[in-house]
Design a protein around this motif. Structure first.
Motif, PDB file in Angstrom:
ATOM      1  N   ALA A 228     -11.748 116.415   4.656  1.00 47.17           N
ATOM      2  CA  ALA A 228     -11.724 116.635   6.103  1.00 47.17           C
ATOM      3  C   ALA A 228     -10.701 115.807   6.861  1.00 47.17           C
ATOM      4  O   ALA A 228     -10.347 116.145   7.991  1.00 47.17           O
ATOM      5  CB  ALA A 228     -13.117 116.347   6.679  1.00 47.17           C
ATOM      6  N   LYS A 229     -10.209 114.733   6.255  1.00 47.24           N
ATOM      7  CA  LYS A 229      -9.450 113.737   7.012  1.00 47.24           C
ATOM      8  C   LYS A 229      -8.303 114.329   7.837  1.00 47.24           C
ATOM      9  O   LYS A 229      -8.128 114.001   9.011  1.00 47.24           O
ATOM     10  CB  LYS A 229      -8.930 112.672   6.045  1.00 47.24           C
ATOM     11  N   SER A 230      -7.520 115.215   7.240  1.00 49.89           N
ATOM     12  CA  SER A 230      -6.357 115.779   7.945  1.00 49.89           C
ATOM     13  C   SER A 230      -6.756 116.721   9.064  1.00 49.89           C
ATOM     14  O   SER A 230      -5.953 117.013   9.954  1.00 49.89           O
ATOM     15  CB  SER A 230      -5.456 116.529   6.954  1.00 49.89           C
ATOM     16  N   GLN A 232      -9.588 116.460  11.092  1.00 45.17           N
ATOM     17  CA  GLN A 232     -10.334 115.886  12.213  1.00 45.17           C
ATOM     18  C   GLN A 232      -9.493 115.806  13.494  1.00 45.17           C
ATOM     19  O   GLN A 232      -9.969 116.210  14.559  1.00 45.17           O
ATOM     20  CB  GLN A 232     -10.886 114.509  11.835  1.00 45.17           C
ATOM     21  N   PRO A 233      -8.229 115.333  13.417  1.00 44.18           N
ATOM     22  CA  PRO A 233      -7.438 115.264  14.659  1.00 44.18           C
ATOM     23  C   PRO A 233      -7.169 116.635  15.272  1.00 44.18           C
ATOM     24  O   PRO A 233      -6.868 116.739  16.460  1.00 44.18           O
ATOM     25  CB  PRO A 233      -6.135 114.593  14.216  1.00 44.18           C
ATOM     26  N   GLU A 238     -15.344 117.535  11.614  1.00 43.49           N
ATOM     27  CA  GLU A 238     -15.993 116.405  12.277  1.00 43.49           C
ATOM     28  C   GLU A 238     -15.899 115.179  11.386  1.00 43.49           C
ATOM     29  O   GLU A 238     -15.716 115.282  10.171  1.00 43.49           O
ATOM     30  CB  GLU A 238     -17.476 116.728  12.543  1.00 43.49           C
ATOM     31  N   ALA A 239     -16.064 114.006  11.973  1.00 44.16           N
ATOM     32  CA  ALA A 239     -16.066 112.772  11.187  1.00 44.16           C
ATOM     33  C   ALA A 239     -17.150 112.817  10.118  1.00 44.16           C
ATOM     34  O   ALA A 239     -16.977 112.303   9.006  1.00 44.16           O
ATOM     35  CB  ALA A 239     -16.267 111.567  12.100  1.00 44.16           C
ATOM     36  N   SER A 240     -18.254 113.482  10.433  1.00 43.16           N
ATOM     37  CA  SER A 240     -19.371 113.564   9.482  1.00 43.16           C
ATOM     38  C   SER A 240     -19.049 114.427   8.265  1.00 43.16           C
ATOM     39  O   SER A 240     -19.793 114.428   7.283  1.00 43.16           O
ATOM     40  CB  SER A 240     -20.608 114.129  10.192  1.00 43.16           C
ATOM     41  N   ASP A 241     -17.940 115.183   8.331  1.00 46.95           N
ATOM     42  CA  ASP A 241     -17.524 116.021   7.196  1.00 46.95           C
ATOM     43  C   ASP A 241     -16.790 115.231   6.117  1.00 46.95           C
ATOM     44  O   ASP A 241     -16.428 115.797   5.088  1.00 46.95           O
ATOM     45  CB  ASP A 241     -16.594 117.140   7.679  1.00 46.95           C
ATOM     46  N   SER A 242     -16.558 113.957   6.335  1.00 50.13           N
ATOM     47  CA  SER A 242     -15.709 113.185   5.421  1.00 50.13           C
ATOM     48  C   SER A 242     -16.365 112.964   4.067  1.00 50.13           C
ATOM     49  O   SER A 242     -17.440 112.371   3.963  1.00 50.13           O
ATOM     50  CB  SER A 242     -15.372 111.824   6.036  1.00 50.13           C
ATOM     51  N   ASP A 245     -16.971 109.286   2.991  1.00 51.13           N
ATOM     52  CA  ASP A 245     -18.168 108.584   3.460  1.00 51.13           C
ATOM     53  C   ASP A 245     -19.419 109.018   2.717  1.00 51.13           C
ATOM     54  O   ASP A 245     -20.515 108.537   3.017  1.00 51.13           O
ATOM     55  CB  ASP A 245     -18.370 108.829   4.962  1.00 51.13           C
TER      56      ASP A 245
END
Length: 332
Positions: A228-230, A232-233, A238-242, A245
């Motif tokens: 997901a990192k690329s 999110q911006p 979402e941050a929760s998709d990472s 984590d």
């Protein structure tokens, strides 16, 4: 799954050529940062650069590589450079024009690999009107939208084959193709695709597609290998998709003494695919390349593969409608 040797840093293609398993993806790297990123990457040992017309930074990458070549820090034959044919250039008469523009921008005589970027054909936009043309046919229209056109994949692929004949590219490949489209393509092609590039990460393992491609001796490259990192911006995740984590990934990172990114990338190369993570930071660039002095256990591999959610972040059915006012699904 084709688990590969822990210490091998290359994938061997059907013709014996070697594709470095870890490359640097240039999507979303700003043009004014390309000089520093290319220099740092080469110094660290990167030998695989993944570019595309659509990324809008090939001229800056080309200037940076040219500086490295002329300075003697690396030879052209030591680098594997990939680029991609954009959606607006699928007609036979536009394919060679498109690769010649990319070669001028990259300041190269040939590409190691040239992909069809998407199985999506859009109306031609002349270079002098807009380059890269992106997705809208006319961004200034009252209701801008994509303008799909009917161009058979066979027509585009025949023109890609001619690029190999002409010595402009050494290998041709496909991005974002599924099993049925690949099977149809290889039933009737003169030069088979060397590489398939698709979105792959622990939340989208695409086991059947990877296994099928490998069974046909088509190498597989994973884009967005960290998930997901690329996105999110861009508001596409979402941050929760990472995946970084995820508790399973974090636990394996603790077990191996590696970063979560290294664990996820190691999973990618160990299942027999190349990975092309993006980074502009020297520390991350170094970490992402440092994957070949450890190996995940079978149990760790299975735990990561078990995270699959069929979670696709790069889906034209979603983003084309949301951003470009055109519904255009390509995946089932």
């Amino acid at each position: 799954m084709n688990h590969s040797d822990a210490s091998s840093t290359d994938l061997v293609l059907a013709d014996g050529s070697k594709l470095p398993k870890v490359g640097l993806g240039f999507w979303k790297i700003p043009g004014d940062q390309c000089d520093q990123v290319v220099s740092t990457a080469i110094d660290l040992g990167y030998r695989h650069f993944d570019c595309a017309c659509d990324y809008g930074n090939e001229a800056e990458i080309g200037a940076a590589m040219s500086k490295q070549f002329s300075g003697g820090s690396i030879g052209r034959d030591e680098l594997w450079v990939t680029s991609k044919l954009w959606n607006t250039y699928h007609r036979r008469e536009h394919v060679r024009l498109a690769v010649e523009k990319t070669l001028r921008d990259l300041q190269l005589d040939y590409l190691d690999l040239y992909h069809i970027h998407f199985p999506i054909s859009l109306e031609f936009v002349p270079f002098e009107d807009r380059y890269p043309p992106a997705w809208f046919f006319d961004p200034d229209a009252e209701s801008p939208a994509m303008k799909p056109v009917q161009v058979p994949i066979r027509e585009t692929w025949a023109a890609m084959e001619e690029l190999v004949d002409a010595g402009l590219v050494r290998h041709i490949g496909i991005c974002n193709f599924g099993v049925s489209l690949i099977r149809d393509l290889i039933s009737d092609c003169r030069i088979r695709p060397s590489v398939l590039q698709v979105e792959l990460h622990p939340y989208l393992t695409q086991n059947h597609l990877v296994r099928y491609a490998q069974s046909e001796n088509i190498a597989v490259t994973a884009f967005s290998p960290l998930g997901a990192k690329s996105y999110q911006p861009l508001g596409m995740a979402e941050a929760s998709d990472s995946v970084l984590d995820n508790p399973v990934v974090q636990h394996i990172a603790e077990e191996t003494g590696r970063s979560t990114a290294q664990v996820v990338l190691r999973w990618g190369v160990q299942r027999g695919t190349a990975v092309i993570p993006k980074s502009q930071q020297a520390a991350h660039l170094a970490d992402n390349l440092n994957l070949f002095d450890f190996e995940l256990t079978e149990s760790q591999m299975e735990s990561i593969s078990g995270l699959d959610q069929h979670r696709r972040f790069n889906d034209p059915a979603v983003f084309c409608e949301a951003a470009f006012n055109t519904y255009y699904p390509i995946f089932d």
